[in-house]
Design an enzyme around this catalytic site. Structure first.
Site, PDB file in Angstrom:
ATOM      1  N   TRP A   1       0.949  -1.183  -0.171  1.00 58.05           N
ATOM      2  CA  TRP A   1      -0.007   0.152  -0.016  1.00 58.05           C
ATOM      3  C   TRP A   1       1.057   1.085  -0.018  1.00 58.05           C
ATOM      4  CZ3 TRP A   1      -2.253   2.757   4.758  1.00 58.05           C
ATOM      5  CH2 TRP A   1      -3.162   3.883   4.534  1.00 58.05           C
TER       6      TRP A   1
ATOM      7  N   ASP B   1      -1.306  -5.582   8.921  1.00 61.26           N
ATOM      8  CA  ASP B   1      -2.325  -4.588   8.291  1.00 61.26           C
ATOM      9  C   ASP B   1      -3.705  -5.479   7.901  1.00 61.26           C
ATOM     10  OD1 ASP B   1      -3.788  -2.704   7.355  1.00 61.26           O
ATOM     11  OD2 ASP B   1      -2.002  -1.827   6.077  1.00 61.26           O
TER      12      ASP B   1
ATOM     13  N   LYS C   1     -13.648   0.001   5.160  1.00 62.58           N
ATOM     14  CA  LYS C   1     -14.342  -0.841   3.941  1.00 62.58           C
ATOM     15  C   LYS C   1     -15.493  -1.730   4.474  1.00 62.58           C
ATOM     16  CE  LYS C   1     -10.201   0.781   2.499  1.00 62.58           C
ATOM     17  NZ  LYS C   1      -9.582   1.374   1.547  1.00 62.58           N
TER      18      LYS C   1
HETATM   19  C1  LIG Z   1      -3.594  -2.007   3.074  1.00 61.08           C
HETATM   20  C2  LIG Z   1      -4.322  -0.755   3.701  1.00 61.08           C
HETATM   21  N1  LIG Z   1      -3.850  -0.652   4.995  1.00 61.08           N
HETATM   22  C3  LIG Z   1      -4.690   0.511   5.547  1.00 61.08           C
HETATM   23  C4  LIG Z   1      -5.532   1.247   4.806  1.00 61.08           C
HETATM   24  C5  LIG Z   1      -6.214   2.326   5.890  1.00 61.08           C
HETATM   25  O1  LIG Z   1      -7.421   2.574   5.967  1.00 61.08           O
HETATM   26  P1  LIG Z   1      -8.438   3.630   6.534  1.00 61.08           P
HETATM   27  O2  LIG Z   1      -8.950   4.327   5.593  1.00 61.08           O
HETATM   28  O3  LIG Z   1      -9.219   3.015   7.813  1.00 61.08           O
HETATM   29  O4  LIG Z   1      -7.075   4.720   7.294  1.00 61.08           O
HETATM   30  C6  LIG Z   1      -5.958   1.039   3.542  1.00 61.08           C
HETATM   31  C7  LIG Z   1      -7.023   1.760   3.108  1.00 61.08           C
HETATM   32  O5  LIG Z   1      -6.975   1.957   1.814  1.00 61.08           O
HETATM   33  C8  LIG Z   1      -5.320   0.105   3.066  1.00 61.08           C
HETATM   34  O6  LIG Z   1      -5.631  -0.209   1.696  1.00 61.08           O
END
Ligand SMILES: Cc1ncc(COP(=O)(O)O)c(C=O)c1O
Length: 396
Positions: free
Chosen positions: A130, A211, A246
């Protein structure tokens, strides 16, 4: 005073989104950002969330601060979702959870905590990962390194390179793993591969940071914990960053959690005290609304069932669109095998398209995707899958 500053680069994905907004082409297709869209291309509020909000509005008695670690009861529900109610980690009470502003907040608190607890350690991320991981960990004061993960030739996992790299990570370093639905590739290890990963992690004394941003988007709420379960052995120590953006569709409410599993209850208490100090100097205490919704839904049998049904619907739509994409591609570009897309999981798929092909899709066909070829599969609908596949066929 600020003349010495240079403009920071715009976020690549959000920049593409802006360009999409300005594009006047009829039938333009947006597969860039990581939000779920339904069959009509909408990111709606879940019905269970609406109902939970209605009940909260009726009964909310105060807007006073939450505790530094968040809403009472929230952490316990999160640990049950992660490990299962009767898991040894829960019954032995050796884990602690703080509520965070989204998964991003959880990762940032984790980063600052780890930088303080293990100042010499590095955090290892998959290549690719990410886009925000590196920025978050570096901002928290930890050095970031990479391990092999994706095999461009098969559009799958490069198992041997991955395991070889793991076996070379120095003991005491931190390894960041995606719990399921790897972002950006959609490629997850099998349960057997997770067992091999867990074995190396335990042998080498690495500290896993999982994560977990997409629990329930892959194969199911419990099925998606299969990887985590291989790590959650007796005596294990690990961190999990959960996001409820999500799976509850609570993107803008900013709700997530950081769970730290320690060796025993006393250590869990100490870790919690350090996490609280980190949070206090950061955002002081978390916002309430998102966590109140999550807790309300998880505490109520009928709302929870409704949530699980709505989550299953999102998951099933994504997996159906994977299938539809592969079928359509086989009709318009029979020489190219896109079968790997159905093996991938979650919102994203690495399409295998080159930067040049992605640029041509945008410029010539008004199809927007991330330049590394990442597609948000949830952006596909029965209406756009045909035109999308014909456009892809033209640039192949
Ligand atoms: C792999 C990953 N980790 C963490 C997050 C963070 O999510 P949040 O929107 O809850 O901060 C995302 C969001 O796209 C993600 O794809």
């Amino acid at each position: 005073m600020f003349k010495h500053l240079e403009a920071a680069p715009a976020d690549a994905i959000l920049g593409l989104n802006e360009a999409f907004g300005k594009d006047q082409t009829p039938g333009k297709i947006n597969l860039t950002t990581g939000v779920y869209k339904d069959a009509d291309g909408q990111t709606s509020v879940l019905d269970c969330v609406k109902e939970a909000e209605r009940r909260l509005l009726e009964n909310e008695a105060t807007k006073s601060y939450l505790g530094i670690d968040g809403m009472p009861g929230f952490g316990e529900r999160v640990r049950e979702l992660l490990f299962g109610e009767d898991h040894e980690i829960n019954t032995s009470q050796r884990a602690t959870t703080i509520q965070s502003p989204g998964g991003t907040g959880a990762l940032r608190v984790a980063g600052e905590f780890l930088a303080r607890a293990f100042p010499a350690a590095r955090v290892w991320c998959s290549r690719p990962t990410w886009a925000n991981h590196g920025a978050i960990f570096r901002a928290a004061g930890i050095e970031v390194a990479e391990y092999s993960y994706f095999d461009a030739a098969s559009n799958g996992l490069d198992v041997s390179a991955f395991l070889d790299d793991l076996a070379r990570i120095p003991p005491g370093d931190i390894i960041c793993l995606h719990g399921c639905c790897h972002n950006p590739t959609g490629v997850d290890p099998s349960v057997e591969q997770w067992q091999q990963i867990a074995e190396i992690i335990s042998e080498r004394g690495l500290l896993p940071l999982v994560d977990f941003a997409y629990q329930g988007f892959g194969d199911g709420l419990e099925a998606d914990t299969a990887g985590l379960q291989t790590l959650a052995r007796p005596g294990c120590q690990l961190l999990v960053a959960s996001s409820f953006s999500k799976n509850f569709g609570l993107y803008r409410e900013r709700v997530g959690a950081l769970t730290v599993t320690t060796g025993d209850t006393d250590t869990a208490e100490i870790v919690l005290s350090v996490l609280k100090q980190t949070i206090r100097a950061n955002y002081s205490n978390p916002p309430s609304h998102g966590a109140a919704i999550v807790t309300k839904i998880l505490d109520d049998d009928s709302l929870r069932q409704q949530w699980e049904d709505e989550l299953a619907e999102m998951r099933s739509r994504i997996n159906t669109m994977r299938q539809r994409f592969v079928e359509e591609m086989s009709l318009v570009a029979s020489g190219h095998d896109f079968g790997f897309v159905t093996a991938q999981r979650g919102m994203f798929s690495f399409s295998g398209l080159s930067t040049e092909q992605v640029d041509r899709l945008r410029e010539e066909h008004a199809v927007y995707m991330v330049r590394n070829g990442r597609i948000n599969v949830a952006g596909l609908t029965e209406t756009n899958v045909g035109p999308l596949c014909r456009s892809i066929a033209e640039v192949l």
